[in-house]
Design an enzyme around this catalytic site. Sequence first.
Site, PDB file in Angstrom:
ATOM      1  N   SER A 250      15.237 -25.977 -18.139  1.00  0.00           N
ATOM      2  CA  SER A 250      15.175 -27.222 -18.907  1.00  0.00           C
ATOM      3  C   SER A 250      15.115 -26.942 -20.410  1.00  0.00           C
ATOM      4  CB  SER A 250      13.941 -28.008 -18.478  1.00  0.00           C
ATOM      5  OG  SER A 250      12.776 -27.269 -18.786  1.00  0.00           O
ATOM      6  N   VAL A 253      11.365 -26.393 -21.729  1.00  0.00           N
ATOM      7  CA  VAL A 253      10.806 -25.047 -21.530  1.00  0.00           C
ATOM      8  C   VAL A 253      11.622 -24.028 -22.328  1.00  0.00           C
ATOM      9  CG1 VAL A 253      10.328 -23.241 -19.830  1.00  0.00           C
ATOM     10  CG2 VAL A 253       9.842 -25.619 -19.273  1.00  0.00           C
ATOM     11  N   GLU A 271      20.558 -21.337 -21.659  1.00  0.00           N
ATOM     12  CA  GLU A 271      21.425 -22.313 -20.979  1.00  0.00           C
ATOM     13  C   GLU A 271      20.520 -23.418 -20.481  1.00  0.00           C
ATOM     14  OE1 GLU A 271      24.486 -22.704 -20.882  1.00  0.00           O
ATOM     15  OE2 GLU A 271      25.300 -20.767 -21.480  1.00  0.00           O
ATOM     16  N   CYS A 305      23.130 -28.802 -13.910  1.00  0.00           N
ATOM     17  CA  CYS A 305      23.102 -29.064 -15.352  1.00  0.00           C
ATOM     18  C   CYS A 305      24.393 -29.712 -15.803  1.00  0.00           C
ATOM     19  CB  CYS A 305      22.884 -27.757 -16.101  1.00  0.00           C
ATOM     20  SG  CYS A 305      24.095 -26.504 -15.681  1.00  0.00           S
TER      21      CYS A 305
HETATM   22  P1  NAD Z   1      12.384 -25.425 -15.728  1.00  0.00           P
HETATM   23  O1  NAD Z   1      12.643 -25.219 -17.175  1.00  0.00           O
HETATM   24  O2  NAD Z   1      11.208 -26.211 -15.333  1.00  0.00           O
HETATM   25  O3  NAD Z   1      12.229 -24.007 -14.976  1.00  0.00           O
HETATM   26  C1  NAD Z   1      13.197 -23.001 -15.134  1.00  0.00           C
HETATM   27  C2  NAD Z   1      12.504 -21.648 -15.073  1.00  0.00           C
HETATM   28  O4  NAD Z   1      11.590 -21.564 -16.155  1.00  0.00           O
HETATM   29  C3  NAD Z   1      11.704 -21.391 -13.807  1.00  0.00           C
HETATM   30  O5  NAD Z   1      11.868 -20.058 -13.416  1.00  0.00           O
HETATM   31  C4  NAD Z   1      10.270 -21.622 -14.261  1.00  0.00           C
HETATM   32  O6  NAD Z   1       9.310 -20.910 -13.512  1.00  0.00           O
HETATM   33  C5  NAD Z   1      10.341 -21.090 -15.667  1.00  0.00           C
HETATM   34  N1  NAD Z   1       9.277 -21.542 -16.567  1.00  0.00           N
HETATM   35  C6  NAD Z   1       8.507 -22.637 -16.502  1.00  0.00           C
HETATM   36  N2  NAD Z   1       7.625 -22.651 -17.527  1.00  0.00           N
HETATM   37  C7  NAD Z   1       7.859 -21.544 -18.260  1.00  0.00           C
HETATM   38  C8  NAD Z   1       7.315 -21.013 -19.465  1.00  0.00           C
HETATM   39  N3  NAD Z   1       6.320 -21.602 -20.110  1.00  0.00           N
HETATM   40  N4  NAD Z   1       7.835 -19.874 -19.944  1.00  0.00           N
HETATM   41  C9  NAD Z   1       8.857 -19.245 -19.326  1.00  0.00           C
HETATM   42  N5  NAD Z   1       9.409 -19.694 -18.178  1.00  0.00           N
HETATM   43  C10 NAD Z   1       8.924 -20.835 -17.670  1.00  0.00           C
HETATM   44  O7  NAD Z   1      13.737 -26.024 -15.179  1.00  0.00           O
HETATM   45  P2  NAD Z   1      14.027 -26.529 -13.696  1.00  0.00           P
HETATM   46  O8  NAD Z   1      13.505 -27.886 -13.572  1.00  0.00           O
HETATM   47  O9  NAD Z   1      13.636 -25.514 -12.735  1.00  0.00           O
HETATM   48  O10 NAD Z   1      15.635 -26.538 -13.709  1.00  0.00           O
HETATM   49  C11 NAD Z   1      16.360 -27.639 -14.020  1.00  0.00           C
HETATM   50  C12 NAD Z   1      16.809 -27.582 -15.471  1.00  0.00           C
HETATM   51  O11 NAD Z   1      17.635 -26.434 -15.667  1.00  0.00           O
HETATM   52  C13 NAD Z   1      17.655 -28.768 -15.830  1.00  0.00           C
HETATM   53  O12 NAD Z   1      17.312 -29.202 -17.112  1.00  0.00           O
HETATM   54  C14 NAD Z   1      19.057 -28.188 -15.810  1.00  0.00           C
HETATM   55  O13 NAD Z   1      19.986 -28.901 -16.583  1.00  0.00           O
HETATM   56  C15 NAD Z   1      18.830 -26.819 -16.327  1.00  0.00           C
HETATM   57  N6  NAD Z   1      19.935 -25.929 -15.959  1.00  0.00           N
HETATM   58  C16 NAD Z   1      20.791 -25.495 -16.926  1.00  0.00           C
HETATM   59  C17 NAD Z   1      21.888 -24.708 -16.580  1.00  0.00           C
HETATM   60  C18 NAD Z   1      22.885 -24.243 -17.604  1.00  0.00           C
HETATM   61  O14 NAD Z   1      23.661 -23.327 -17.324  1.00  0.00           O
HETATM   62  N7  NAD Z   1      22.921 -24.852 -18.795  1.00  0.00           N
HETATM   63  C19 NAD Z   1      22.080 -24.356 -15.249  1.00  0.00           C
HETATM   64  C20 NAD Z   1      21.185 -24.821 -14.293  1.00  0.00           C
HETATM   65  C21 NAD Z   1      20.107 -25.598 -14.665  1.00  0.00           C
END
Ligand code: NAD
Length: 503
Positions: A250, A253, A271, A305
């Site tokens: 996201s 984060v 990303e 995403c």
């Molecule tokens: P998220 O940001 O909640 O989690 C993603 C990862 O970050 C997980 O491994 C999580 O454990 C980790 N994380 C959480 N808190 C953290 C911190 N403080 N420090 C470091 N890492 C931390 O996202 P999500 O809900 O799991 O995934 C969905 C999001 O990902 C959506 O916004 C989607 O659009 C995005 N996404 C982007 C792409 C791209 O290529 N642009 C691809 C897939 C998903």
Amino acid sequence: MTDTSTRSADGRDVDELDIAPETGWNALFLDGEWVPAGDRDLIDVENPATRTTLTTVPSATEDDVDEAYAIAEDAQSAWGQRPPQERAAIVSDACALLGEYADDLEWLFAVECGGVQLKADFETQLAQGTMEVGAGLAMRDGGRRKDSVTPGKENLLVREPAGVVGVITPWNFPLYLTSRVVAPAIALGNSVVLKPDEHTPLMGGLVLARVFEEAGLPDGVLNVVPGYGHEIGDHFSGHSVPSVMSFTGSSEVGRGVGQRAVGAYTEPALELGGNNAHVVLPDADLERAIDAGAFGSFTHQGQECISITRHVVHESLYDEYVAGLADRAAQLPIGDPREEGTLVGPVINESQRDKIVGFLEESVANGATVEAGGGHDGLFIEPTVLSGVTSDMPVACNEHFGPVAPVIPFETDEEAIEIVNDTEYGLSGSVHSTDVARARDVADAMETGMVHINDQPLNDEPHVAFGGVGASGLGRYNDEWIMDTLTTLKWISIQREPREYPY
Ligand code: NAD
């Protein structure tokens, strides 16, 4: 404890898959060893369709992260010096193993990620594609020679591995989003520490460790620390060892990850989220636009995403488009992804469901009309089409990440562009028109990293640059673009004849 009722119809258990390591999955992968959970806290890995526990994995600690980075740092130099064809061969072998384990993977996609067969096939192909392209990079990392302004000097730009690469990935396309960094990183001579998402530690990390182990990757080059982002994420992303911090997830984060990485002089590759528009101009082929719109909105329950999150449709086609999309939505079979023919599975967890349903209900309260779907049962949300949507409604101004298709009307191409760009995100999008030049003008004006004319935004090809602008991220993945991130250019000059200095 593992719930034995999670056994699939064909009798498999997640620990007994052909691909599983001998110790089962309840382990970290450090220095080529499966390190049992010991007295660490455990993470329950749940099947989103049944809410039963498939297995547990250790919840890695900050000490585990330190150890993993130290191991990766020790292993990198010898690995980086191995001949490129050897590095490429190991990545290719790991890729081939994904094919050999295809049945196991398909089952895991269903029970760990809630992915239907269509999505499992799509993701496996993408993972194999990115591993093939990644393997090829090992032989393409030659440097360059540049002329010099100084007489008798030769300039060489030598490409070296970046060093240790930290990788954090999400749950929605865990195998692919992890492979697209890990494979090129390893092929280019880096070592890796990977923290998969807590919902998908197998497909996002331990499975890849397993295939690389079997392919003969030397110990320590890939290390996997399953763990909660909110517990170890800050420590992981602000660590002093890695040279590159690759984060997919996201925007919220990702911003913090990027800031911590830069604070540790680590290059961030981000990303992030998207709020992708599917624009239907008045001269579009309506059926094609609707087909593309349904696929782009509802595939993998809209949890991508690059899913369509907003349909921006000319007023002259609006009613027909809404009716056609609602018809498609109503026909999509919903159910357990293991059931044949299912096209819409569960969303990943309760908090995602509540967020999606909240946006939906608030938008309806603000005047949107439900044309199809609108209901939910457990984690299953009906494919939903909403008309009468305006850009400020919660379903339109947020990345809803669910099987929801808000349709927004417009009058002029300029207004459509304004609606599309009325977001901090800028990932992907699409434009439909029978006049490609007109579609191209709109595509040019869309503030996104990717636009697909007469298609939908859900495209990723492992040899084509992938990435966004604004809150959708920094940098580009795939092929030569990820190679730039995962390597460092060193300028070596050779002064071949004595140089004249001013004093
Ligand atoms: P998220 O940001 O909640 O989690 C993603 C990862 O970050 C997980 O491994 C999580 O454990 C980790 N994380 C959480 N808190 C953290 C911190 N403080 N420090 C470091 N890492 C931390 O996202 P999500 O809900 O799991 O995934 C969905 C999001 O990902 C959506 O916004 C989607 O659009 C995005 N996404 C982007 C792409 C791209 O290529 N642009 C691809 C897939 C998903």
